[in-house]
Design a protein around this motif. Structure first.
Motif, mmCIF file in Angstrom:
data_model
loop_
_atom_site.group_PDB
_atom_site.id
_atom_site.type_symbol
_atom_site.label_atom_id
_atom_site.label_comp_id
_atom_site.label_asym_id
_atom_site.label_seq_id
_atom_site.Cartn_x
_atom_site.Cartn_y
_atom_site.Cartn_z
ATOM 1 N N PRO A 144 1.083 -0.984 -0.002
ATOM 2 C CA PRO A 144 0.157 -0.289 -0.287
ATOM 3 C C PRO A 144 1.001 1.214 0.266
ATOM 4 O O PRO A 144 1.828 1.265 0.562
ATOM 5 N N PRO A 145 -0.139 2.451 -0.139
ATOM 6 C CA PRO A 145 0.857 3.325 -0.746
ATOM 7 C C PRO A 145 1.843 4.202 1.037
ATOM 8 O O PRO A 145 0.971 4.283 2.096
ATOM 9 N N THR A 146 2.778 4.882 0.888
ATOM 10 C CA THR A 146 3.177 5.291 2.195
ATOM 11 C C THR A 146 2.256 6.561 2.566
ATOM 12 O O THR A 146 1.289 6.584 1.821
ATOM 13 N N ASP A 171 -8.341 18.585 -9.756
ATOM 14 C CA ASP A 171 -9.390 18.468 -9.284
ATOM 15 C C ASP A 171 -9.898 17.067 -10.140
ATOM 16 O O ASP A 171 -10.421 16.704 -11.058
ATOM 17 N N ALA A 172 -8.498 16.107 -9.817
ATOM 18 C CA ALA A 172 -8.594 14.454 -10.878
ATOM 19 C C ALA A 172 -9.295 13.795 -9.304
ATOM 20 O O ALA A 172 -8.841 14.055 -7.977
ATOM 21 N N PRO A 173 -10.189 12.230 -9.976
ATOM 22 C CA PRO A 173 -10.295 11.285 -8.791
ATOM 23 C C PRO A 173 -9.202 10.991 -8.052
ATOM 24 O O PRO A 173 -7.719 10.949 -9.293
ATOM 25 N N LEU A 174 -9.173 10.460 -6.981
ATOM 26 C CA LEU A 174 -7.890 9.535 -6.453
ATOM 27 C C LEU A 174 -8.702 8.102 -6.877
ATOM 28 O O LEU A 174 -9.320 7.774 -5.199
ATOM 29 N N PRO A 175 -8.611 7.000 -6.632
ATOM 30 C CA PRO A 175 -8.168 5.978 -6.769
ATOM 31 C C PRO A 175 -7.977 5.088 -5.308
ATOM 32 O O PRO A 175 -6.995 5.869 -5.521
ATOM 33 N N ASP A 176 -9.490 4.198 -5.079
ATOM 34 C CA ASP A 176 -8.569 4.254 -3.550
ATOM 35 C C ASP A 176 -7.659 2.993 -2.773
ATOM 36 O O ASP A 176 -7.155 2.607 -2.141
ATOM 37 N N ASP A 177 -7.582 2.130 -4.291
ATOM 38 C CA ASP A 177 -7.255 1.416 -4.362
ATOM 39 C C ASP A 177 -5.626 0.769 -4.607
ATOM 40 O O ASP A 177 -4.836 -0.273 -5.216
ATOM 41 N N LEU A 178 -4.419 2.017 -4.818
ATOM 42 C CA LEU A 178 -3.101 2.086 -5.525
ATOM 43 C C LEU A 178 -2.321 1.502 -4.435
ATOM 44 O O LEU A 178 -2.376 1.352 -3.577
ATOM 45 N N THR A 179 -1.145 0.909 -5.696
ATOM 46 C CA THR A 179 -0.414 0.142 -4.963
ATOM 47 C C THR A 179 0.478 1.629 -5.043
ATOM 48 O O THR A 179 0.513 2.651 -5.392
ATOM 49 N N LYS A 180 1.527 1.169 -4.043
ATOM 50 C CA LYS A 180 2.519 1.898 -3.080
ATOM 51 C C LYS A 180 3.578 2.374 -4.850
ATOM 52 O O LYS A 180 3.262 3.807 -4.777
ATOM 53 N N ALA A 181 3.869 1.526 -5.934
ATOM 54 C CA ALA A 181 4.056 2.237 -6.901
ATOM 55 C C ALA A 181 3.623 3.103 -8.128
ATOM 56 O O ALA A 181 3.440 3.929 -8.560
ATOM 57 N N GLU A 182 1.995 2.689 -8.123
ATOM 58 C CA GLU A 182 1.112 2.861 -8.446
ATOM 59 C C GLU A 182 1.315 4.549 -8.492
ATOM 60 O O GLU A 182 0.718 5.526 -8.928
ATOM 61 N N ALA A 183 1.130 4.301 -6.769
ATOM 62 C CA ALA A 183 0.859 5.856 -6.151
ATOM 63 C C ALA A 183 1.940 6.806 -6.570
ATOM 64 O O ALA A 183 2.200 8.039 -7.343
#
Length: 73
Positions: free
Chosen positions: A27-29, A44-56
């Motif tokens: 998970p992201p830090t 003004d962008a959406p932010l997914p809840d299920d990002l990994t650390k790398a995706e973040a």
């Protein structure tokens, strides 16, 4: 004996592709989540809840480009 106190580390040497991170699937830090929330709000962008650390990390780069934050001119 070598004195390493005055040697400067090359900051580019520490940059690694997030796809190659050993911990990229974690998970992201807290810092990533906080910064992402700030950038997403500014862009003004959406932010997914299920990002990994790398995706973040990748999303941070994208949002920095959109908002102009993090630019080094």
């Amino acid at each position: 004996m070598t004195d390493h106190r005055n040697e400067q580390a090359d900051p580019r040497g520490a940059i690694k592709d997030p796809d190659e991170w050993v911990t990229g699937d974690e998970p992201p830090t807290a810092a990533q989540e906080s910064y992402l929330a700030t950038l997403a709000r500014e862009a003004d962008a959406p932010l997914p809840d299920d990002l990994t650390k790398a995706e973040a990390s990748k999303r941070i780069d994208e949002l920095q480009a959109e908002t102009g934050r993090g630019r080094q001119d």
